[in-house]
Motif scaffolding. Sequence first.
Motif, PDB file in Angstrom:
ATOM      1  N   MET A 227      11.154 122.305  31.652  1.00  0.00           N
ATOM      2  CA  MET A 227      12.335 122.297  32.604  1.00  0.00           C
ATOM      3  C   MET A 227      12.758 123.689  33.151  1.00  0.00           C
ATOM      4  O   MET A 227      12.734 124.647  32.350  1.00  0.00           O
ATOM      5  N   SER A 228      13.235 123.570  34.141  1.00  0.00           N
ATOM      6  CA  SER A 228      13.309 124.736  34.917  1.00  0.00           C
ATOM      7  C   SER A 228      15.018 125.156  35.036  1.00  0.00           C
ATOM      8  O   SER A 228      15.768 124.039  35.220  1.00  0.00           O
ATOM      9  N   ALA A 229      15.340 126.203  34.970  1.00  0.00           N
ATOM     10  CA  ALA A 229      16.800 126.628  34.759  1.00  0.00           C
ATOM     11  C   ALA A 229      17.471 126.058  36.062  1.00  0.00           C
ATOM     12  O   ALA A 229      18.517 125.681  35.819  1.00  0.00           O
ATOM     13  N   GLU A 230      16.832 126.069  37.164  1.00  0.00           N
ATOM     14  CA  GLU A 230      17.383 125.867  38.494  1.00  0.00           C
ATOM     15  C   GLU A 230      17.950 124.292  38.506  1.00  0.00           C
ATOM     16  O   GLU A 230      18.737 123.841  39.231  1.00  0.00           O
ATOM     17  N   ALA A 231      17.019 123.484  37.718  1.00  0.00           N
ATOM     18  CA  ALA A 231      17.350 121.900  37.688  1.00  0.00           C
ATOM     19  C   ALA A 231      18.450 121.764  36.639  1.00  0.00           C
ATOM     20  O   ALA A 231      18.860 120.507  36.635  1.00  0.00           O
ATOM     21  N   ILE A 232      19.219 122.768  36.093  1.00  0.00           N
ATOM     22  CA  ILE A 232      20.282 122.418  35.199  1.00  0.00           C
ATOM     23  C   ILE A 232      21.608 123.066  35.675  1.00  0.00           C
ATOM     24  O   ILE A 232      21.593 124.158  36.249  1.00  0.00           O
ATOM     25  N   PHE A 233      22.718 122.183  35.664  1.00  0.00           N
ATOM     26  CA  PHE A 233      23.852 122.809  36.051  1.00  0.00           C
ATOM     27  C   PHE A 233      24.955 122.759  35.115  1.00  0.00           C
ATOM     28  O   PHE A 233      24.775 121.750  34.329  1.00  0.00           O
ATOM     29  N   CYS A 234      25.955 123.492  35.121  1.00  0.00           N
ATOM     30  CA  CYS A 234      27.144 123.757  34.280  1.00  0.00           C
ATOM     31  C   CYS A 234      28.383 123.180  34.803  1.00  0.00           C
ATOM     32  O   CYS A 234      28.664 123.146  36.165  1.00  0.00           O
ATOM     33  N   ARG A 235      29.171 122.504  34.085  1.00  0.00           N
ATOM     34  CA  ARG A 235      30.469 122.150  34.464  1.00  0.00           C
ATOM     35  C   ARG A 235      31.305 121.908  33.403  1.00  0.00           C
ATOM     36  O   ARG A 235      30.896 122.038  32.373  1.00  0.00           O
ATOM     37  N   PRO A 236      32.763 122.396  33.506  1.00  0.00           N
ATOM     38  CA  PRO A 236      33.755 121.721  32.620  1.00  0.00           C
ATOM     39  C   PRO A 236      33.495 120.461  31.804  1.00  0.00           C
ATOM     40  O   PRO A 236      32.968 119.411  32.291  1.00  0.00           O
ATOM     41  N   LEU A 237      33.690 120.565  30.416  1.00  0.00           N
ATOM     42  CA  LEU A 237      33.384 119.396  29.644  1.00  0.00           C
ATOM     43  C   LEU A 237      34.465 118.291  29.981  1.00  0.00           C
ATOM     44  O   LEU A 237      35.839 118.507  30.072  1.00  0.00           O
ATOM     45  N   ARG A 238      34.009 117.018  29.992  1.00  0.00           N
ATOM     46  CA  ARG A 238      34.720 115.696  30.423  1.00  0.00           C
ATOM     47  C   ARG A 238      35.022 114.887  29.036  1.00  0.00           C
ATOM     48  O   ARG A 238      33.941 115.006  28.311  1.00  0.00           O
ATOM     49  N   GLU A 239      36.024 114.061  29.144  1.00  0.00           N
ATOM     50  CA  GLU A 239      36.001 112.879  27.984  1.00  0.00           C
ATOM     51  C   GLU A 239      34.886 112.375  27.711  1.00  0.00           C
ATOM     52  O   GLU A 239      34.342 112.161  26.210  1.00  0.00           O
ATOM     53  N   THR A 240      33.963 111.869  28.521  1.00  0.00           N
ATOM     54  CA  THR A 240      32.807 111.101  28.390  1.00  0.00           C
ATOM     55  C   THR A 240      31.543 111.849  27.953  1.00  0.00           C
ATOM     56  O   THR A 240      30.511 111.329  27.768  1.00  0.00           O
ATOM     57  N   ASP A 241      31.666 113.117  27.991  1.00  0.00           N
ATOM     58  CA  ASP A 241      30.438 113.892  27.637  1.00  0.00           C
ATOM     59  C   ASP A 241      30.292 113.986  25.865  1.00  0.00           C
ATOM     60  O   ASP A 241      29.332 114.575  25.611  1.00  0.00           O
ATOM     61  N   PHE A 242      31.096 113.341  25.276  1.00  0.00           N
ATOM     62  CA  PHE A 242      31.181 113.719  23.694  1.00  0.00           C
ATOM     63  C   PHE A 242      30.031 113.095  23.102  1.00  0.00           C
ATOM     64  O   PHE A 242      29.294 113.712  21.978  1.00  0.00           O
ATOM     65  N   PRO A 243      29.548 111.783  23.489  1.00  0.00           N
ATOM     66  CA  PRO A 243      28.421 111.419  22.830  1.00  0.00           C
ATOM     67  C   PRO A 243      27.182 112.332  22.994  1.00  0.00           C
ATOM     68  O   PRO A 243      26.188 112.574  22.011  1.00  0.00           O
ATOM     69  N   GLY A 244      26.873 113.045  24.250  1.00  0.00           N
ATOM     70  CA  GLY A 244      26.030 113.871  24.544  1.00  0.00           C
ATOM     71  C   GLY A 244      26.051 115.253  23.857  1.00  0.00           C
ATOM     72  O   GLY A 244      24.900 115.537  23.194  1.00  0.00           O
ATOM     73  N   VAL A 245      27.330 115.657  23.703  1.00  0.00           N
ATOM     74  CA  VAL A 245      27.386 116.875  22.938  1.00  0.00           C
ATOM     75  C   VAL A 245      26.965 116.632  21.297  1.00  0.00           C
ATOM     76  O   VAL A 245      26.399 117.290  20.752  1.00  0.00           O
ATOM     77  N   MET A 246      27.325 115.470  20.832  1.00  0.00           N
ATOM     78  CA  MET A 246      27.241 115.048  19.466  1.00  0.00           C
ATOM     79  C   MET A 246      25.783 115.116  19.373  1.00  0.00           C
ATOM     80  O   MET A 246      25.001 115.493  18.244  1.00  0.00           O
ATOM     81  N   THR A 247      24.780 114.644  20.330  1.00  0.00           N
ATOM     82  CA  THR A 247      23.503 114.563  20.273  1.00  0.00           C
ATOM     83  C   THR A 247      22.940 115.793  20.126  1.00  0.00           C
ATOM     84  O   THR A 247      21.939 116.026  19.298  1.00  0.00           O
ATOM     85  N   VAL A 248      23.291 116.728  20.961  1.00  0.00           N
ATOM     86  CA  VAL A 248      22.627 118.279  20.807  1.00  0.00           C
ATOM     87  C   VAL A 248      23.228 118.849  19.572  1.00  0.00           C
ATOM     88  O   VAL A 248      22.419 119.343  18.994  1.00  0.00           O
ATOM     89  N   GLN A 249      24.303 118.487  19.036  1.00  0.00           N
ATOM     90  CA  GLN A 249      24.887 119.405  17.767  1.00  0.00           C
ATOM     91  C   GLN A 249      23.759 118.827  16.619  1.00  0.00           C
ATOM     92  O   GLN A 249      23.334 119.554  15.794  1.00  0.00           O
ATOM     93  N   ALA A 250      23.792 117.424  16.754  1.00  0.00           N
ATOM     94  CA  ALA A 250      22.793 116.824  15.557  1.00  0.00           C
ATOM     95  C   ALA A 250      21.458 117.696  15.618  1.00  0.00           C
ATOM     96  O   ALA A 250      20.789 117.693  14.653  1.00  0.00           O
ATOM     97  N   GLU A 251      21.013 117.686  16.819  1.00  0.00           N
ATOM     98  CA  GLU A 251      19.675 118.390  16.992  1.00  0.00           C
ATOM     99  C   GLU A 251      19.554 119.751  16.527  1.00  0.00           C
ATOM    100  O   GLU A 251      18.406 120.159  16.017  1.00  0.00           O
ATOM    101  N   ARG A 252      20.631 120.571  16.838  1.00  0.00           N
ATOM    102  CA  ARG A 252      20.550 121.946  16.635  1.00  0.00           C
ATOM    103  C   ARG A 252      21.084 122.590  15.256  1.00  0.00           C
ATOM    104  O   ARG A 252      20.930 123.735  14.842  1.00  0.00           O
TER     105      ARG A 252
END
Length: 174
Positions: A1-26
């Motif tokens: 995965m290249s860093a250029e293909a990743i973008f950052c933005r403020p968190l939205r309400e619909t992001d929590f499932p994805g956040v929980m997946t990253v948390q569980a992984e790390r």
Amino acid sequence: MSAEAIFCRPLRETDFPGVMTVQAERYDGRMLEPEATLVARWIASPDTAWVALDESGICAYLFGYRSILGRITPLRGLFEPAPQANTFYLHDLAVSRRAHGIGIGTRLVRLGWELARREGVPHSSLVSLESARTFWHRLGYRIHALTDPEQHDRLRGYEENDAQAFHMALDLDA
Ligand SMILES: CC(C)(COP(=O)(O)OP(=O)(O)OC[C@H]1O[C@@H](n2cnc3c(N)ncnc32)[C@H](O)[C@@H]1OP(=O)(O)O)[C@@H](O)C(=O)NCCC(=O)NCCS
């Protein structure tokens, strides 16, 4: 995965499932924090959380808030943003293994620093787990002694077996 293909933005309400997946992984079981706690923190400080996305969805997140230097969020505790903040407190940064080591964690931290600098907040602080101490040190954070016994107890709450936790701080105007 290249860093250029990743973008950052403020968190939205619909992001929590994805956040929980990253948390569980790390994080291992003892360090996991419930979704309801993360949502409540975001509601308490909605403009200080960001996510990074790649083609598969959320691959990293950062939760911070405006606080007072020397105060620590207890593990699984809520954020108590300070109106007269003097530190941008980084509570939780996690990057999925599929995106780690390519600067995404640093990019999210810089978003927090930019916000803090715009507001004239002079410090940034955090609790570092032993495994991430070198990462924070490279970004300029140094051990910051705690004088309040209650905050010290909060710090101890992050420790496990022989793994220490450290309160670290950085001058943003230096
Ligand atoms: C720690 C973490 C957030 C770093 O995110 P990242 O996106 O992989 O970090 P970056 O790519 O921005 O790293 C910047 C530099 O620090 C180094 N680095 C990254 N993680 C490190 C670690 N745990 N220990 C030492 N160095 C580390 C990178 O190699 C890179 O070095 P370089 O500039 O010479 O290339 C990520 O590994 C993670 O999610 N860890 C598990 C959760 C965690 O511990 N979070 C912090 C809680 S205190």
